[in-house]
Design an enzyme around this catalytic site. Structure first.
Site, PDB file in Angstrom:
ATOM      1  N   ARG A  22       0.830  -1.219   0.000  1.00 16.30           N
ATOM      2  CA  ARG A  22       0.000   0.000   0.000  1.00 16.30           C
ATOM      3  C   ARG A  22       0.858   1.261   0.000  1.00 16.30           C
ATOM      4  O   ARG A  22       0.613   2.184  -0.781  1.00 16.30           O
ATOM      5  CB  ARG A  22      -0.956   0.027   1.189  1.00 16.30           C
ATOM      6  CG  ARG A  22      -2.095  -0.947   1.077  1.00 16.30           C
ATOM      7  CD  ARG A  22      -2.978  -0.884   2.290  1.00 16.30           C
ATOM      8  NE  ARG A  22      -2.157  -1.137   3.486  1.00 16.30           N
ATOM      9  CZ  ARG A  22      -2.536  -0.904   4.727  1.00 16.30           C
ATOM     10  NH1 ARG A  22      -3.717  -0.399   4.977  1.00 16.30           N
ATOM     11  NH2 ARG A  22      -1.749  -1.169   5.740  1.00 16.30           N
ATOM     12  N   ASN A  57      -5.940  -2.621   1.690  1.00 17.03           N
ATOM     13  CA  ASN A  57      -5.876  -4.064   1.893  1.00 17.03           C
ATOM     14  C   ASN A  57      -7.292  -4.601   1.998  1.00 17.03           C
ATOM     15  O   ASN A  57      -8.210  -3.907   2.423  1.00 17.03           O
ATOM     16  CB  ASN A  57      -5.132  -4.415   3.183  1.00 17.03           C
ATOM     17  CG  ASN A  57      -3.638  -4.310   3.044  1.00 17.03           C
ATOM     18  OD1 ASN A  57      -3.095  -4.277   1.948  1.00 17.03           O
ATOM     19  ND2 ASN A  57      -2.954  -4.249   4.174  1.00 17.03           N
TER      20      ASN A  57
END
Length: 98
Positions: A21, A39
């Site tokens: 991320r 996520n």
């Protein structure tokens, strides 16, 4: 530059616990893209990338490599690439896990 493009994707593989991320956020900002990354509880990463078509393509190719430690098995488009949900606004964000 080409016209604007948006793509909503799910990234499969070893993509959590490796900084994916944060890496995607940094890469998207470097390319001036809009959208988000997060996520998923099932171990995948979900993202929307929006901006000039060539730069979105560069980002998608980069996602196949990802950060050190990532192992991408598949990148799946999950919505109409011309109109993905959540691509409005400015900038690129890291969203909470869903």
């Amino acid at each position: 530059m080409s016209s604007s493009r948006s793509v909503h994707v799910i990234i499969h593989g070893r993509v959590q616990g490796v900084g994916f991320r944060a890496w995607a956020h940094h890469q998207a900002q470097l390319h001036g893209l809009q959208g988000w990354v997060r996520n998923r509880r099932d171990g995948r990463v979900e993202a929307v990338f929006a901006g000039p078509g060539e730069l979105v393509e560069v980002m998608l190719r980069a996602c196949w490599q990802g950060p050190r430690g990532a192992s991408v098995e598949c990148i799946e488009a999950v919505s109409d690439p011309d109109n993905p949900e959540g691509a409005e606004g400015e900038g690129f964000q890291v969203l909470p896990t869903v």
